[in-house]
Scaffold this active site. Structure first.
Site, PDB file in Angstrom:
ATOM      1  N   GLY A  53      16.436 -79.154  24.513  1.00  0.00           N
ATOM      2  CA  GLY A  53      15.476 -79.224  23.402  1.00  0.00           C
ATOM      3  C   GLY A  53      14.421 -80.273  23.677  1.00  0.00           C
ATOM      4  N   ASN A  54      13.688 -80.661  22.651  1.00  0.00           N
ATOM      5  CA  ASN A  54      12.705 -81.733  22.794  1.00  0.00           C
ATOM      6  C   ASN A  54      12.591 -82.477  21.455  1.00  0.00           C
ATOM      7  OD1 ASN A  54      10.510 -80.457  21.152  1.00  0.00           O
ATOM      8  ND2 ASN A  54      10.692 -78.893  22.753  1.00  0.00           N
ATOM      9  N   HIS A  55      11.747 -83.494  21.433  1.00  0.00           N
ATOM     10  CA  HIS A  55      11.702 -84.390  20.267  1.00  0.00           C
ATOM     11  C   HIS A  55      10.807 -83.907  19.138  1.00  0.00           C
ATOM     12  CE1 HIS A  55      14.082 -87.438  22.166  1.00  0.00           C
ATOM     13  NE2 HIS A  55      13.287 -87.472  23.215  1.00  0.00           N
TER      14      HIS A  55
END
Ligand code: CTP
Length: 398
Positions: A206-208
């Site tokens: 995923g990412n932030h």
């Protein structure tokens, strides 16, 4: 959102008066000029000093003080809107019958600006026939009534009569008094948030991204009259607005499918999601157990949603992409206009403090197909959304 708007807040005697503090604070924070007028009874529920400090204006209470006698006429002329929140049963009754025994009522009776009220009372009072009739009377005078909510009441009972939450009141003011409906009848597709690409039943790539920027854009679009289809990746944000339909997805592939089925019916598409560029080739059906040594994950490219919409784009459709860069920002952003067949690219740079993932502020530059480039100051995301939508509207009607 309220830059330069003049709001006259009337506070009456009700437990919900504590929420007026939050109202004043949010209005001032969002650029409004706020003046407060209270009934004498309201002083028992909330401190005039607090309200004067937050509004940066003296709080007016006394009908007969030398300075305020002329004020009641001027206040209602000064304001863009008079908001009475909370509105008690007693003040409601006086408004309905033209009583004028305090400064708030004198101001109300002489107000030339629109008046909007947020009632607050216990459920039995709320359902009393006299309350209903008084509400009908003031609605008949042209006053706007913000619906009460159902929930815990001052009596300890649960039911109808709670004053609307400050955020709901602010949205109501924007929708009813301040927003140009320049996107009425337009359909807009927006993507927001991250995507999660599963590795096994418990892990993902995923990412932030928080989804805050995309959701702020959706709110701005809805306030301006658009019907919004929000394709939202995994995000904690709860979006509830009658003009925003939320399609929850997890993976880039699900986001691709949702966007491709919605795009044909839309006038504008805004791709603000931080979509994963790669996903695992194999999805393990069991949790991957650790072993000694290293673990290599084989990844494959995800489909580029923005690019695929760019290929299908019809005349009259407007396509907006985002770019998050750490170097050569301008060059990459302009490159994306071409490579994705987009009409606009909104660039945020991770080099700018307070910009990008998770923050409540953002600093963007906008690159348009017509060669125009605009760089904005760092601002709260809701104001950034306002700037972005302004440029879109400008391009739409150019
Ligand atoms: N985007 C998309 N589908 C993807 C990946 C990105 O629609 N699979 C969209 C994003 O929502 C954003 C824009 O494309 O609007 C970002 O462009 P992109 O070239 O993908 O940026 P990066 O992911 O940063 O790629 P690069 O490594 O090429 O800079």
């Amino acid at each position: 959102m309220f830059e330069g708007k003049k709001i006259l807040l009337g506070i009456t005697g009700s437990i919900a008066a504590y929420k007026a503090i939050l109202l004043v604070r949010s209005l001032v924070k969002q650029g409004a000029e706020v003046k407060v007028v209270m009934t004498p009874a309201a002083k028992d529920f909330v401190s005039p000093l607090t309200l004067a400090t937050l509004s940066k204006n003296p709080v007016l209470i006394d009908l007969f003080s030398e300075q305020t006698w002329s004020n009641h006429v001027m206040l209602g002329r000064w304001a863009d809107v008079m908001l009475i929140a909370p509105l008690s049963c007693n003040t409601l009754s006086k408004m309905a019958h033209g009583n004028c025994d305090n400064l708030l009522l004198a101001t109300y009776l002489s107000a030339t600006c629109p008046v909007c009220v947020a009632p607050a009372m216990d459920e039995d009072m709320w359902h009393h026939p006299s309350t209903k009739r008084n509400l009908e009377l003031i609605a008949g005078f042209g006053n706007a009534i913000i619906p009460v909510e159902n929930g815990e009441l001052a009596s300890g009972l649960t039911g109808d009569g709670r004053m609307a939450e400050p955020e709901t009141i602010l949205t109501y003011l924007q929708e009813h008094f301040f927003f140009k409906q320049d996107l009425l009848g337009k359909k807009v597709l927006v993507t927001a948030g991250p995507t999660h690409e599963p590795i096994d039943p418990v892990r993902f790539i995923g990412n932030h991204s928080s989804g805050k920027m995309g959701v702020a854009i959706c709110k701005e679009l809805a306030l301006r009259g658009a019907e919004v289809e929000l394709v939202l990746g995994p995000s904690n944000i709860n979006v509830t607005h009658e003009k925003i339909r939320v399609h929850k997805v997890k993976t880039a592939s699900e986001m691709y499918d949702a966007c491709n089925s919605l795009f044909a019916g839309t006038d504008i598409a805004i791709m603000s999601a931080a979509v994963a560029d790669y996903s695992p080739v194999n999805l393990s059906s069991e949790k991957i157990k650790k072993t000694d040594g290293t673990l290599a994950l084989e990844l494959k490219r995800t489909k580029d949603i923005l690019k695929s919409l760019g290929l299908q784009k019809q005349p009259g459709q407007l396509l907006v992409g985002f770019a998050l860069e750490t170097s050569n920002e301008r060059e990459y952003a302009i490159g994306k206009l071409e490579s994705k067949n987009a009409d606009m690219i909104v660039l945020n740079s991770l080099n700018d403090e307070g910009a990008g993932f998770g923050h409540d502020t953002n600093k963007v530059s906008i690159f348009e197909r017509n060669g125009k480039e605009i760089t904005y100051e760092r601002k709260p995301k809701q104001q950034v959304a306002h700037d972005i939508v302004d440029r879109i509207v400008n391009m739409l009607y150019a």
